[in-house]
Write a protein that holds these residues in place. Sequence first.
Motif, mmCIF file in Angstrom:
data_model
loop_
_atom_site.group_PDB
_atom_site.id
_atom_site.type_symbol
_atom_site.label_atom_id
_atom_site.label_comp_id
_atom_site.label_asym_id
_atom_site.label_seq_id
_atom_site.Cartn_x
_atom_site.Cartn_y
_atom_site.Cartn_z
ATOM 1 N N GLU A 39 1.145 -1.256 -0.051
ATOM 2 C CA GLU A 39 0.000 0.157 0.065
ATOM 3 C C GLU A 39 0.852 1.004 -0.056
ATOM 4 O O GLU A 39 1.750 1.292 0.896
ATOM 5 C CB GLU A 39 -0.748 0.331 1.245
ATOM 6 N N TYR A 41 0.788 5.277 0.337
ATOM 7 C CA TYR A 41 -0.095 6.559 0.382
ATOM 8 C C TYR A 41 0.660 7.624 0.006
ATOM 9 O O TYR A 41 1.875 8.126 0.621
ATOM 10 C CB TYR A 41 -0.356 6.511 1.713
ATOM 11 N N ASP A 364 -7.278 4.993 -5.126
ATOM 12 C CA ASP A 364 -8.513 5.870 -4.509
ATOM 13 C C ASP A 364 -7.957 6.866 -4.401
ATOM 14 O O ASP A 364 -6.754 7.283 -3.847
ATOM 15 C CB ASP A 364 -8.895 5.009 -3.332
ATOM 16 N N TYR A 365 -8.781 7.907 -4.325
ATOM 17 C CA TYR A 365 -8.524 9.439 -4.150
ATOM 18 C C TYR A 365 -9.468 10.028 -2.871
ATOM 19 O O TYR A 365 -10.361 9.482 -2.672
ATOM 20 C CB TYR A 365 -8.963 10.220 -5.307
ATOM 21 N N VAL A 369 -10.326 7.604 0.846
ATOM 22 C CA VAL A 369 -9.146 7.281 1.265
ATOM 23 C C VAL A 369 -9.164 7.507 2.895
ATOM 24 O O VAL A 369 -9.295 8.623 3.571
ATOM 25 C CB VAL A 369 -7.707 7.854 0.790
ATOM 26 N N VAL A 371 -7.042 7.127 5.905
ATOM 27 C CA VAL A 371 -5.488 7.085 6.292
ATOM 28 C C VAL A 371 -5.547 6.482 7.812
ATOM 29 O O VAL A 371 -5.945 7.182 8.698
ATOM 30 C CB VAL A 371 -4.979 8.383 6.371
ATOM 31 N N ARG A 398 -4.334 6.628 -2.587
ATOM 32 C CA ARG A 398 -3.894 5.465 -2.079
ATOM 33 C C ARG A 398 -3.866 4.521 -3.142
ATOM 34 O O ARG A 398 -4.666 4.267 -4.157
ATOM 35 C CB ARG A 398 -4.679 4.778 -0.958
#
Length: 535
Positions: A39, A41, A364-365, A369, A371, A398
Motif C-alpha cells: 500500500e 499513500y 483511490d482518491y 481514502v 488514512v 492510495r
Amino acid sequence: MSQAPEALHSRFDVHDRKQFEIKLEYQPTGADETRYLVEAYLFLPSSLNIDAETYPRADFYADIHNYVRFKTPVMGLGELLSSEGSPLVKLEAWQRAGVAPESDVVYQAKLFSCVLRGALRRFATTVETRCDAKTGEAGRVDLETVVRQAGDSVPVVLERFRAWLRATGEAKLQEKTRASLRLVDEYVSLLVEQFFRRAVADMDSLPRTGPWLPLRKGLMEAVLREESYRKEHRLRSVLSPTGDNEEYMQRLGFLKKFCMNVLFLSSRRRQRRQGWEEVLFAIAAGVAMAFATSVALWAQVRYTQVSLNFFLVAVVGYMMKDRIKEGLRRMFSRVAATHLYDRTTDLVDPVTARAIGTCEERVDYGAAVKVPQAVSSLRLQDDFLTVSQGELSEAVIRYQKRIVLDARLLPRSERGLTGVTDILRLHVGRFLRDMDEPEFALEYVDLEDFSVGHIRGAKRYPVDLVFRFTVMEDGVRHESAQLVRLVLDRNGIQRMQNFIRAPEAPGVAPVAAPAGAPEPAGSVPIRPAALRQGA
C-alpha cells in the motif's frame, strides 16, 4: 528503523529526475499459496492541483510501471565453474552428450549471463563499500583478496564459456539460435567491462602505491581485453571517448533486455472488475424495470388505459425507473470501487507459460481514502506536519497492489524456492505541471552599508510517500511501514529522504538521518540508478 517483513526486503531509489523506484525482494517460505500486499499513500500539497478529476485513474496507471521477475540465482564465480546447478556446467554437459533442445540451450546461456551479472555486481558493490571513506582501514582488510579473486576467476569463466561457444560451431543449430548465443557473448563481455571499470573508479580513493596499483592495472587489462575482443568480432558496442556513444547505449540496453527476459514474468490482463460491474448494473436495470412494471400494472387496475390519468402515471413511472436505474448504478459502482480491484493481471512463467500468480491493483482518491493512524503517525516529523494534518488541505492518493503466488509452481534451485523481485516505478511528471519557478531572487540588506542585493531562494515541494507492507503466509500476517519523502521542483526530483524509526522507542516519531549519514538512511542525491548498477 522501520523494516519490511523478514520475507520481504525493500529498497527505495531515485531512478532518474522524473522517476522514483521501489524494489521488493520477496522470498516465499514454502506455503502452497503465499501473498503480499503493498500500500502506498501519497500526500501531495493542494497547490499541485491533483485530484480524481485532474489526475484520473487511467493517467495514474499510465505513470505506474510494474515489473515482476524471478530473483537471479545467487552463485559465486567459483560455483559457476563447478556447481551442478550452474548454467555453464549444464551447457558443457549437454555439449558433450549432444542432446538438448535449442530453446533450452538459449535459456541456459541467457541464465548464465544473468548469474554472472549478479556475481559481478556483488563484487563491484563490495569494492564500493570497502573503499568508502567512512569504513576506514578496517573495511579494507580483505579488499585485496576480493579483487585478486575476481581478477583471476572472471577470465577463467569467460574462457570456459567461449570454449563451449566455439564447440557449438560443429552442431547443427538454427541461425536464430547462433545469433542469440553471439548476443549473449557480447553482453557477457560488456558486463565484465562495466563492473570492472566501476570497481576501478571506486578504488580512486585508495593509495596509488603498494598493492593497489597492480590491482587497478589487472582490472583495466581485463577491460581492455574485452574491448579488443569485441573489436575483433566487429561488434559496435565499443566506447568512444569523443563520440556520444548512442549506439553503445542502445546495444547495451537491448542486450540487457534480451538476456534478462528469461527471468521476467509476462503479464496477461483480465477484466475481472468489469465483469462484476456488468452483473451489478444488470441488477440495477432489473430493479428499475420491476418498479416501472409494478407502476404500469397498478395504473391498469386503477385507471382505464385510454385516459389522461393512466398516461401521467405511466410517464412518471418511466421517469422514476430511469432515475432508480442511474442511482443504483452509481451506488453499485461505489461498492465495486470499494471492494474490487481496478486491474487484475495473471503472472506467467516465461519458460513454462503457466500462470503462477496474479497481481491486483487499485487506486483511490480524496475522501475515499481512510488514512490509518499508524500511517499518519509516521509523518509527525515537526510542527509543520503535525499541525497541517487536518488543518491544511492536501491531496491523498492510495495505491494498492496485491500479489498472490502459487509456490508449488515456482522454480526451485539448490537453495530452495526461487523468490521474486517486484519493481514498482512511479513517474512524477504530472506532479510538476502546476509548480512555480524553481528559483526566486530574494532581497537581502547588507548590515554594514545597508545596500540591497539579491540572494537565491529555491522553491521546492515535499511529497510524502508512506508504504505499508503486509505478508500473509500459512495464516500468519506480518506488517510494517516506511516513510519516504521526495523533494521536487519543476525540473523533477531533487532528493529523496528515508526516515528512521528507532525500534526501542516505538512511540517516538521517525526522524530524518543527519546530513553526514550514509546515503541509504538519509538524503539520496540524484544519481541515475542505471549508472550506479552498470549493465
